[in-house]
Design an enzyme around this catalytic site. Structure first.
Site, PDB file in Angstrom:
ATOM      1  N   TYR A  99      -3.681  -0.948 -11.519  1.00  0.00           N
ATOM      2  CA  TYR A  99      -3.918  -1.794 -10.347  1.00  0.00           C
ATOM      3  C   TYR A  99      -4.809  -2.978 -10.725  1.00  0.00           C
ATOM      4  O   TYR A  99      -4.485  -4.136 -10.430  1.00  0.00           O
ATOM      5  CB  TYR A  99      -4.572  -0.955  -9.248  1.00  0.00           C
ATOM      6  CG  TYR A  99      -4.771  -1.693  -7.948  1.00  0.00           C
ATOM      7  CD1 TYR A  99      -3.704  -1.913  -7.086  1.00  0.00           C
ATOM      8  CD2 TYR A  99      -6.034  -2.171  -7.585  1.00  0.00           C
ATOM      9  CE1 TYR A  99      -3.880  -2.594  -5.886  1.00  0.00           C
ATOM     10  CE2 TYR A  99      -6.213  -2.849  -6.388  1.00  0.00           C
ATOM     11  CZ  TYR A  99      -5.140  -3.050  -5.547  1.00  0.00           C
ATOM     12  OH  TYR A  99      -5.317  -3.726  -4.364  1.00  0.00           O
TER      13      TYR A  99
HETATM   14  N1  NAD Z   1      -6.468  -2.416   1.646  1.00  0.00           N
HETATM   15  C1  NAD Z   1      -7.261  -2.694   0.613  1.00  0.00           C
HETATM   16  O1  NAD Z   1      -8.315  -2.090   0.406  1.00  0.00           O
HETATM   17  C2  NAD Z   1      -6.901  -3.824  -0.316  1.00  0.00           C
HETATM   18  C3  NAD Z   1      -7.924  -4.388  -1.097  1.00  0.00           C
HETATM   19  C4  NAD Z   1      -7.587  -5.395  -1.993  1.00  0.00           C
HETATM   20  C5  NAD Z   1      -6.282  -5.833  -2.078  1.00  0.00           C
HETATM   21  N2  NAD Z   1      -5.318  -5.255  -1.301  1.00  0.00           N
HETATM   22  C6  NAD Z   1      -3.950  -5.715  -1.439  1.00  0.00           C
HETATM   23  O2  NAD Z   1      -3.491  -6.171  -0.199  1.00  0.00           O
HETATM   24  C7  NAD Z   1      -2.071  -6.063  -0.156  1.00  0.00           C
HETATM   25  C8  NAD Z   1      -1.656  -5.441   1.168  1.00  0.00           C
HETATM   26  O3  NAD Z   1      -2.161  -4.140   1.202  1.00  0.00           O
HETATM   27  P1  NAD Z   1      -2.467  -3.381   2.572  1.00  0.00           P
HETATM   28  O4  NAD Z   1      -3.844  -2.863   2.447  1.00  0.00           O
HETATM   29  O5  NAD Z   1      -2.079  -4.203   3.727  1.00  0.00           O
HETATM   30  O6  NAD Z   1      -1.501  -2.102   2.358  1.00  0.00           O
HETATM   31  P2  NAD Z   1      -0.297  -1.497   3.245  1.00  0.00           P
HETATM   32  O7  NAD Z   1       0.136  -0.280   2.496  1.00  0.00           O
HETATM   33  O8  NAD Z   1      -0.735  -1.361   4.648  1.00  0.00           O
HETATM   34  O9  NAD Z   1       0.833  -2.628   3.149  1.00  0.00           O
HETATM   35  C9  NAD Z   1       1.556  -2.852   1.987  1.00  0.00           C
HETATM   36  C10 NAD Z   1       2.999  -3.112   2.374  1.00  0.00           C
HETATM   37  O10 NAD Z   1       3.719  -3.426   1.165  1.00  0.00           O
HETATM   38  C11 NAD Z   1       4.990  -2.819   1.260  1.00  0.00           C
HETATM   39  N3  NAD Z   1       5.545  -2.619  -0.079  1.00  0.00           N
HETATM   40  C12 NAD Z   1       5.082  -1.792  -1.048  1.00  0.00           C
HETATM   41  N4  NAD Z   1       5.879  -1.844  -2.112  1.00  0.00           N
HETATM   42  C13 NAD Z   1       6.861  -2.736  -1.827  1.00  0.00           C
HETATM   43  C14 NAD Z   1       8.003  -3.209  -2.533  1.00  0.00           C
HETATM   44  N5  NAD Z   1       8.298  -2.764  -3.767  1.00  0.00           N
HETATM   45  N6  NAD Z   1       8.803  -4.113  -1.940  1.00  0.00           N
HETATM   46  C15 NAD Z   1       8.531  -4.548  -0.684  1.00  0.00           C
HETATM   47  N7  NAD Z   1       7.486  -4.126   0.041  1.00  0.00           N
HETATM   48  C16 NAD Z   1       6.654  -3.222  -0.529  1.00  0.00           C
HETATM   49  C17 NAD Z   1       4.744  -1.487   1.970  1.00  0.00           C
HETATM   50  O11 NAD Z   1       5.944  -0.973   2.544  1.00  0.00           O
HETATM   51  C18 NAD Z   1       3.700  -1.885   3.003  1.00  0.00           C
HETATM   52  O12 NAD Z   1       4.298  -2.242   4.238  1.00  0.00           O
HETATM   53  C19 NAD Z   1      -1.664  -5.271  -1.385  1.00  0.00           C
HETATM   54  O13 NAD Z   1      -1.171  -6.164  -2.367  1.00  0.00           O
HETATM   55  C20 NAD Z   1      -2.962  -4.645  -1.844  1.00  0.00           C
HETATM   56  O14 NAD Z   1      -2.986  -4.388  -3.219  1.00  0.00           O
HETATM   57  C21 NAD Z   1      -5.606  -4.266  -0.420  1.00  0.00           C
END
Ligand code: NAD
Length: 250
Positions: A157
């Site tokens: 990650y």
């Molecule tokens: N939540 C956190 O703590 C956090 C912190 C830093 C960065 N992020 C990043 O933010 C972004 C959004 O995360 P979130 O927290 O909203 O998570 P989430 O799981 O709520 O949303 C992620 C979405 O991505 C979709 N997804 C996953 N793999 C996929 C693929 N191969 N093709 C199409 N869609 C796909 C999932 O179906 C989901 O709807 C991510 O890139 C994550 O790495 C999150």
């Protein structure tokens, strides 16, 4: 869903991972400010739920961002349906398992890179030419504080998100004369469904690293993203925006 601020009138935004968490909250905000959205997400059921909540201005495409053919087709279909793509927000992502490098399953390493880095590259790759036709674009790539600092037991990650930062800086410079800005954000932990993919002790570790001693809220993320993705943010490209409750030191 009316909003006094209308920064997105006449604008169409593609949001990958738009059916959940940060992506979905950002979609809500863009729609409330007069924009239309296409949610590109692999979870078809969640897309339908999201569209039902967002109303007629939201459309959705079920796809896997790690498949370049599906991304190319989605970009073309979206451009055909809406005439353009003004904004691309790449929020689709997964955490991968928590394990030490020496134990890290190689197939999982590849899967994390395929989605978090390669998938994001395909989206940037196929949407940029559509933006270039209009001479306007705003791209926001969702990286992570993990990409700057490296979280232990989350090497795939962290490395994939570091690579997203590098891609963003490179592409931002390539497009300086095209009216298109490309920026990344590096959130610390935000309370979304993605946390279900992690071990509880890892979540505790991440909270302990945040000086404000709380997780970020999706509203806070949407607020930053919708500024970077608006016309107002016009003199910043190839940059990385912190949103980490004081965790980031650079
Ligand atoms: N939540 C956190 O703590 C956090 C912190 C830093 C960065 N992020 C990043 O933010 C972004 C959004 O995360 P979130 O927290 O909203 O998570 P989430 O799981 O709520 O949303 C992620 C979405 O991505 C979709 N997804 C996953 N793999 C996929 C693929 N191969 N093709 C199409 N869609 C796909 C999932 O179906 C989901 O709807 C991510 O890139 C994550 O790495 C999150």
């Amino acid at each position: 869903m009316a909003n006094a601020i209308r920064r997105y009138e006449g604008r169409h935004a593609v949001i990958t991972g738009g059916a959940s968490g940060i992506g979905y909250r950002t979609a809500e905000r863009i729609v409330s400010e007069g924009g239309t959205v296409s949610l590109w997400d692999m979870d078809a059921a969640r897309i339908e739920e999201a569209r039902a909540k967002l109303g007629a201005t939201a459309s959705g495409i079920a796809l896997d961002v790690s498949d370049p053919a599906q991304v190319e087709k989605a970009a073309q279909d979206t451009a055909d349906d809406f005439g353009k793509i003004d904004i691309l927000i790449c929020s689709a992502g997964i955490t991968g398992p928590n394990a030490k490098v020496a134990d890290y399953p190689i197939a999982e390493w590849k899967r994390v890179f395929d989605i978090n880095l390669n998938g994001l590259f395909y989206c940037n790759r196929f949407v940029v030419p559509i933006m270039q036709k209009n001479g306007y674009g705003r791209i926001v790539n969702v990286a992570s504080i993990a990409g700057k600092e490296g979280n232990p037991n989350a090497s795939a990650y962290s490395a994939s998100k570091a690579a997203v930062i590098g891609l963003t800086k490179s592409l931002g410079k390539e497009l300086v004369h095209d009216g298109i800005t490309v920026n990344a954000i590096t959130p610390a932990t935000v309370d979304t469904p993605i946390l279900q993919q992690l071990k509880p002790e890892f979540i505790d570790y991440m909270l302990s690293k945040i000086p404000m001693q709380r997780f970020g809220k999706v509203e806070e993320l949407a607020s930053l993203i919708t500024w970077i993705a608006s016309e107002e943010c016009s003199f910043t490209t190839g940059a990385v925006f912190d949103i980490s409750g004081g965790r980031a030191t650079y």
